[in-house]
Write a protein that holds these residues in place. Structure first.
Motif, PDB file in Angstrom:
ATOM      1  N   ILE A  26       0.837  -1.205   0.000  1.00  0.00           N
ATOM      2  CA  ILE A  26       0.000   0.000   0.000  1.00  0.00           C
ATOM      3  C   ILE A  26       0.874   1.259   0.000  1.00  0.00           C
ATOM      4  N   MET A  36      -4.296   5.520  -1.429  1.00  0.00           N
ATOM      5  CA  MET A  36      -5.495   4.774  -1.029  1.00  0.00           C
ATOM      6  C   MET A  36      -6.033   5.346   0.268  1.00  0.00           C
ATOM      7  N   MET A  40     -10.319   1.755   1.645  1.00  0.00           N
ATOM      8  CA  MET A  40      -9.866   0.944   0.512  1.00  0.00           C
ATOM      9  C   MET A  40      -8.714   0.039   0.925  1.00  0.00           C
ATOM     10  N   ALA A  41      -7.791   0.546   1.731  1.00  0.00           N
ATOM     11  CA  ALA A  41      -6.666  -0.258   2.207  1.00  0.00           C
ATOM     12  C   ALA A  41      -7.169  -1.403   3.088  1.00  0.00           C
TER      13      ALA A  41
END
Length: 151
Positions: A26, A36, A40-41
């Protein structure tokens, strides 16, 4: 992006190691210009977890939490430790059931006669019946009133 999507945690491996690896991916995406959000992560991390973590993911989603990757990492470590202790508890359970004493049966004679309890039978010794002492014959008995023998 392909590494992030294709990265799947193996069953039985450490959740902590997997989340740190996913955090690295990420962070790499953020450096490449694809930032992100935390939601979303979290979804990427949860989608990479094995089915043994489904209960944790469901609880997380039902509570509507929005946590950072580090907070999710801490929660997953705690859940992993709790899950291991539950497994150990299951292994300590002994097999076999509880034996309950059998209730005394009552035999019901036909024609409404008196019920006879199985427990009221005379005591037996090694499957042989123990004889009750018989009263002496009338000649050998002592009279209750005069205390003389035989009448």
């Amino acid at each position: 992006m392909k590494k992030l999507i294709a990265c799947r945690m193996q069953e039985g491996t450490s959740v902590s190691t997997h989340v740190v690896k996913m955090k690295g991916y990420i962070d790499q995406m953020n450096k490449l210009g694809y930032p992100m959000q935390d939601e979303m992560a979290a979804d990427f991390i949860f989608n990479s977890l094995p089915s043994s973590c489904d209960q944790f993911v469901m609880n997380f989603n039902l509570n509507g939490w929005v946590k950072t990757v580090l907070e999710i990492h801490g929660l997953l470590k705690t859940a992993e430790m709790n899950g291991q202790s539950k497994t150990n508890q299951v292994l300590m359970v002994r097999s076999g059931g509880v034996t309950k004493p059998k209730p005394k049966r009552r035999v019901n004679n036909s024609k409404g006669k008196k019920k006879v309890s199985v427990a009221a039978k005379p005591a037996t010794n090694n499957n042989k019946q123990v004889a009750k002492p018989k009263p002496p014959p009338p000649e050998e008995r002592q009279c209750f009133e005069c205390n003389k023998m035989g009448h």
